[in-house]
Design a protein around this motif. Structure first.
Motif, PDB file in Angstrom:
ATOM      1  N   UNK A  24      -0.001  -1.437  -0.012  1.00 25.45           N
ATOM      2  CA  UNK A  24      -0.245   0.060  -0.194  1.00 25.45           C
ATOM      3  C   UNK A  24       1.070   1.240   0.028  1.00 25.45           C
ATOM      4  N   UNK A  25       0.488   2.820  -0.095  1.00 29.06           N
ATOM      5  CA  UNK A  25       1.364   3.506  -0.257  1.00 29.06           C
ATOM      6  C   UNK A  25       1.663   3.902   0.881  1.00 29.06           C
ATOM      7  N   UNK A  26       3.090   4.156   1.197  1.00 31.99           N
ATOM      8  CA  UNK A  26       3.752   4.504   2.515  1.00 31.99           C
ATOM      9  C   UNK A  26       4.314   3.245   3.109  1.00 31.99           C
ATOM     10  N   UNK A  27       4.266   2.386   2.238  1.00 33.76           N
ATOM     11  CA  UNK A  27       4.686   1.290   3.061  1.00 33.76           C
ATOM     12  C   UNK A  27       6.072   1.222   2.352  1.00 33.76           C
ATOM     13  N   UNK A  28       7.052   0.259   2.930  1.00 35.21           N
ATOM     14  CA  UNK A  28       8.904   0.310   2.504  1.00 35.21           C
ATOM     15  C   UNK A  28       8.919  -1.557   2.225  1.00 35.21           C
ATOM     16  N   UNK A  29       9.403  -1.458   1.119  1.00 38.23           N
ATOM     17  CA  UNK A  29       9.218  -3.483   0.664  1.00 38.23           C
ATOM     18  C   UNK A  29      10.885  -3.564   0.595  1.00 38.23           C
ATOM     19  N   UNK A  30      11.001  -4.430   0.615  1.00 39.19           N
ATOM     20  CA  UNK A  30      12.199  -4.892   0.459  1.00 39.19           C
ATOM     21  C   UNK A  30      13.095  -6.260  -0.779  1.00 39.19           C
ATOM     22  N   UNK A  31      13.283  -6.021  -1.903  1.00 43.06           N
ATOM     23  CA  UNK A  31      13.518  -6.612  -2.838  1.00 43.06           C
ATOM     24  C   UNK A  31      14.393  -7.190  -3.016  1.00 43.06           C
ATOM     25  N   UNK A  32      15.187  -8.674  -2.341  1.00 35.68           N
ATOM     26  CA  UNK A  32      15.186  -9.552  -3.032  1.00 35.68           C
ATOM     27  C   UNK A  32      16.197  -9.769  -4.782  1.00 35.68           C
ATOM     28  N   UNK A  33      16.902  -9.632  -5.064  1.00 36.92           N
ATOM     29  CA  UNK A  33      16.676  -9.826  -6.223  1.00 36.92           C
ATOM     30  C   UNK A  33      16.986  -8.827  -7.611  1.00 36.92           C
ATOM     31  N   UNK A  34      17.846  -7.829  -8.198  1.00 40.25           N
ATOM     32  CA  UNK A  34      17.718  -6.823  -9.617  1.00 40.25           C
ATOM     33  C   UNK A  34      18.033  -7.808 -10.173  1.00 40.25           C
ATOM     34  N   UNK A  35      17.277  -8.803 -10.768  1.00 41.65           N
ATOM     35  CA  UNK A  35      17.439  -9.176 -12.144  1.00 41.65           C
ATOM     36  C   UNK A  35      16.002  -8.235 -12.321  1.00 41.65           C
ATOM     37  N   UNK A  36      15.271  -9.048 -14.092  1.00 38.25           N
ATOM     38  CA  UNK A  36      14.254  -8.545 -14.296  1.00 38.25           C
ATOM     39  C   UNK A  36      13.628  -8.498 -13.862  1.00 38.25           C
ATOM     40  N   UNK A  37      12.577  -9.463 -13.057  1.00 37.60           N
ATOM     41  CA  UNK A  37      11.854  -9.458 -12.251  1.00 37.60           C
ATOM     42  C   UNK A  37      11.900  -8.865 -10.874  1.00 37.60           C
ATOM     43  N   UNK A  38      13.132  -8.106 -10.622  1.00 34.52           N
ATOM     44  CA  UNK A  38      12.238  -7.326  -9.476  1.00 34.52           C
ATOM     45  C   UNK A  38      13.132  -6.493  -9.499  1.00 34.52           C
TER      46      UNK A  38
END
Length: 348
Positions: A167-181
């Protein structure tokens, strides 16, 4: 026509095969471009499916022929192809678990042999069930075939974002910065949340920042958890999206996700991997563990809207283009990426 036929583990054969013949309710699409997906690579590298098969499912092309009973479509029309459509009346569909539906799993587009997507070929046949239930999506004139091929992977990522209730305002960790990340980062930002990314490659850390991540770190950083907590007022992130099949990434997620937060498994782990976890961690901190597999029929129109109205920049994800005859080389590059390898597209 030409096709890349899966003949066994790590055995792709560039062959001449017959163009699929149509039943009255089917459509033949000339493939213009097809994305190379990690699930395709997995099916090629491991003994998961009996050969022969033709994989490839992130398909965009031109209608080449129509069955006699097909209405509402024209030869020459540009379309993105969804390779699965659920039945909409089984217990899974009634609970919005569309990717668990037997019809969804077992009826697919095909270029020949056992139906398996069929995009790695000159032509692909779209079964009547898919034609009749929204599996062909018209491509607007201002959108390229390349961009249109992202409708299906966008749907898959969007499903995960929705399941995690980002939701707006949340912080999200994305592990892996390949095409999906990277796509996750774009979608997280589009929906008003902030993304923090991790990866092992400096080039991908920079790429993550360039597509909208608020921060990006080396996944091996000994101070990673402390840095993430510092960025989140000491709480930790609201959601972690696991875009790499790494047990280390999971434990980093567990350390970095706040009490009452969510961890979503998007990448598929090898079957032999076992992750030991004390269930009291989930109980006491009320951490939700979620899985998200494949696409959602419910999100098909929104996925097309996001791509066709360029709400995220899918072109920024493309790094390499290969002719169909060189699919094996494309797979090898995806397995051992260069510092600047992201999304690979295949051209018949």
């Amino acid at each position: 026509m030409k096709a890349q036929v899966f003949r066994g583990v790590n055995q792709l054969s560039y062959e001449d095969i017959p163009v699929p013949t149509l039943e009255p309710d089917e459509v033949l699409v000339q493939v213009r471009v097809v994305g190379l997906c990690q699930s395709d690579i997995k099916k090629i590298r491991y003994p998961l499916y009996e050969p022969p098969r033709i994989f490839g499912h992130e398909t965009a092309g031109t209608i080449a022929a129509l069955g006699n009973n097909v209405k509402g479509w024209q030869v020459g029309q540009r379309v993105a192809v969804m390779h699965h459509i659920p039945c909409m009346h089984c217990v899974y569909c009634l609970n919005d678990n569309f990717s668990m539906c037997d019809v969804y799993k077992n009826i697919s587009t095909t270029a020949g042999f056992n139906a398996s997507g069929g995009g790695f070929a000159d032509y692909v046949k779209v079964p009547g069930h898919i034609v009749e239930n929204g599996g062909l999506i018209p491509i607007p004139d201002n959108i390229s075939f390349e961009e249109a091929s992202f409708v299906e992977p966008t749907n898959c990522c969007l499903k995960a974002v929705k399941k995690a209730q980002i939701a707006p305002g949340q912080t999200v960790l994305v592990t892996g910065a390949g095409p999906i990340g990277l796509m996750f980062i774009m979608l997280v930002k589009y929906f008003g949340a902030k993304a923090i990314a991790t990866d092992l490659l400096p080039s991908r850390i920079e790429k993550a920042l360039s597509v909208g991540a608020e921060a990006a770190f080396d996944a091996r950083d000994a101070d990673l958890t402390a840095k993430i907590h510092a960025l989140t007022g000491g709480l930790g992130v609201d959601v972690t999206l696991l875009a790499v099949p790494s047990d280390k990434a999971f434990f980093q997620a567990l350390d970095s996700t706040r009490k009452g937060g969510k961890i979503l498994f998007f990448a598929e782990f090898p079957d032999e991997v076992e992750i030991p976890i004390n269930p009291n961690i989930l109980y006491r901190r009320e951490i939700d563990l979620i899985g998200s597999y494949s696409s959602s029929y419910r999100l098909q129109n929104l996925s097309a809207d996001i791509v066709f109205n360029q709400r995220i920049d899918v072109q920024a994800l493309i790094s390499d283009r290969y002719p169909l005859k060189d699919l094996s080389a494309a797979v090898e590059q995806a397995i051992a990426p260069t510092p600047n390898t992201y999304k690979i597209l295949i051209y018949p």
